[in-house]
Design an enzyme around this catalytic site. Structure first.
Site, PDB file in Angstrom:
ATOM      1  CG  ASN A  72      -5.838   5.199   2.584  1.00  0.00           C
ATOM      2  OD1 ASN A  72      -6.297   5.411   3.702  1.00  0.00           O
ATOM      3  ND2 ASN A  72      -4.815   4.373   2.377  1.00  0.00           N
ATOM      4  N   GLY A  75      -8.683   7.490   7.964  1.00  0.00           N
ATOM      5  CA  GLY A  75      -8.794   7.935   9.364  1.00  0.00           C
ATOM      6  C   GLY A  75      -9.396   6.878  10.262  1.00  0.00           C
ATOM      7  CG  LEU A  76      -7.305   4.376  12.038  1.00  0.00           C
ATOM      8  CD1 LEU A  76      -6.693   4.547  13.423  1.00  0.00           C
ATOM      9  CD2 LEU A  76      -6.911   3.013  11.462  1.00  0.00           C
ATOM     10  CB  CYS A 133      -3.236   4.655  11.214  1.00  0.00           C
ATOM     11  SG  CYS A 133      -4.306   5.748  10.244  1.00  0.00           S
ATOM     12  CB  ILE A 194       5.851  -1.274   4.369  1.00  0.00           C
ATOM     13  CG1 ILE A 194       5.452  -1.247   2.896  1.00  0.00           C
ATOM     14  CG2 ILE A 194       7.307  -1.601   4.499  1.00  0.00           C
ATOM     15  CD1 ILE A 194       6.135  -0.159   2.070  1.00  0.00           C
ATOM     16  N   GLY A 268      -3.132  -6.212  -0.720  1.00  0.00           N
ATOM     17  CA  GLY A 268      -3.946  -5.095  -0.252  1.00  0.00           C
ATOM     18  C   GLY A 268      -4.685  -4.383  -1.363  1.00  0.00           C
TER      19      GLY A 268
HETATM   20  C1  DHB Z   1      -5.471   4.110   7.286  1.00  0.00           C
HETATM   21  C2  DHB Z   1      -4.817   3.300   8.152  1.00  0.00           C
HETATM   22  C3  DHB Z   1      -3.612   2.773   7.782  1.00  0.00           C
HETATM   23  O1  DHB Z   1      -2.909   1.973   8.593  1.00  0.00           O
HETATM   24  C4  DHB Z   1      -3.094   3.070   6.540  1.00  0.00           C
HETATM   25  O2  DHB Z   1      -1.908   2.568   6.192  1.00  0.00           O
HETATM   26  C5  DHB Z   1      -3.743   3.878   5.694  1.00  0.00           C
HETATM   27  C6  DHB Z   1      -4.940   4.403   6.066  1.00  0.00           C
HETATM   28  C7  DHB Z   1      -6.693   4.806   7.646  1.00  0.00           C
HETATM   29  O3  DHB Z   1      -7.648   4.220   8.164  1.00  0.00           O
HETATM   30  O4  DHB Z   1      -6.706   6.022   7.436  1.00  0.00           O
END
Ligand code: DHB
Length: 319
Positions: A72, A75-76, A133, A194, A268
């Protein structure tokens, strides 16, 4: 077979009813799944990462299925902390579980601002800090792969809250245990690991990457062996509890993480397949302890029977 088992545990004075949580970004803000599972069966729920301002995230495509996993690049994307407080937190307070607010930011100041806005609100039991991220230009892995920066963020946040502070670490470094030790020294109460592993998927027909950002974060069963090794490595290095994360789909998986030293686990990617998975794992874990005469789940944590004389990891870490 024994009648009752102690599944609860405490972190900085906060009691969690068991050791099974849902991982950030895979369970919405926690409210969307109310009709799909009993959140009351969980130790806690980690919210989607919250930033100071709303974020649209990355352009599509931002999710791709891979062998045994999911890639994925979200992008938060999130509604921002203000809308979270107004629209989501009132509903989360009704859930009979602990809420862990996950915070993401592109500067130390932004982490502090978001935490300061959450701090006076009731209903948040702990913070999980996303320094890892893989899908944003600013912050994200720039922080999470920089040990000094990760420690700086930890100590800044430590000085602003008495609530449990959990730092979520990336596997995309050589020695994750160095990062765990640094945040322990900086005042973290726990680490979670992780986060996703950087990966890539390619479409041969179009000759294009499958994700708009080319690379993304790999999760799901494909990464479980990596996660187990990183948790095992970290458990040798720190005294603070570890939340084990990475490809947990069954109670067997969850127990493997406890054996290698995780005090608790987060489920998750499996939530996308079965939103009830974490609740089932929590119930099955309790059954396992009863059946095996383990009176306190803590007595199972870190009891891997490893002949460390044969652990390549050990010699590599001490070299
Ligand atoms: C996103 C954030 C993360 O911490 C991750 O492990 C994967 C995707 C995100 O929002 O893009």
């Amino acid at each position: 077979m024994i009648e009752s088992v102690k599944t609860s545990w405490t972190l900085r004075g906060v009691e969690f009813k068991n050791r099974v949580f849902t991982a950030s970004g895979t369970f919405g803000y926690g409210d969307e799944v109310r009709d799909l599972t009993d959140a009351g069966a969980l130790g806690g729920v980690c919210t989607k990462s919250l930033s100071r301002k709303p974020r649209d995230g990355n352009p599509p495509s931002r999710i791709v299925e891979t062998a045994g996993g999911m890639l994925n690049s979200i992008g938060l994307a999130n509604i921002g902390v203000e809308s979270f407080l107004r629209q989501k937190l009132p509903l989360l307070r009704e859930l009979k579980t602990r809420i862990i607010a996950n915070i993401a930011a592109s500067s130390v100041e932004e982490y502090c601002e978001v935490l300061d806005m959450l701090e006076p609100e009731s209903g948040i039991s702990a913070y999980e800090i996303n320094v890892s991220c893989p899908n944003v230009k600013e912050g994200g892995l720039n922080f999470g792969t920089n040990c000094r920066k990760t420690a700086e963020i930890t100590s800044m946040l430590r000085s602003r809250t008495a609530k449990p502070l959990i730092i979520k670490l990336t596997p995309n470094v050589t020695h994750v245990s160095e990062f765990a030790r640094a945040v322990e020294d900086a005042g973290a109460d726990a680490v979670s690991l992780i986060n996703t592993v950087i990966g890539m998927a390619v479409d041969v027909r179009s000759r294009k990457p499958r994700l708009s950002t080319v690379t993304g974060g790999l999760s799901g069963p494909a990464i479980k062996p990596i996660a187990l090794a990183k948790v095992y490595e970290t458990a040798q290095a720190v005294k603070i509890p570890i939340f084990g994360i990475g490809g947990i789909a069954t109670v067997q998986d969850a127990l493997e993480f406890l054996l290698v030293g995780a005090a608790a686990v987060q489920v998750g990617t499996m939530n996308f397949i079965d939103p009830n998975a974490a609740a089932s794992i929590a119930a099955e874990m309790e059954d396992f302890f009863k059946l095996n005469g383990i009176a306190d789940a803590q007595d199972f944590v870190g009891t891997l029977k490893a002949d460390i004389g044969f652990s390549i990891l050990q010699s590599w870490l001490s070299s």
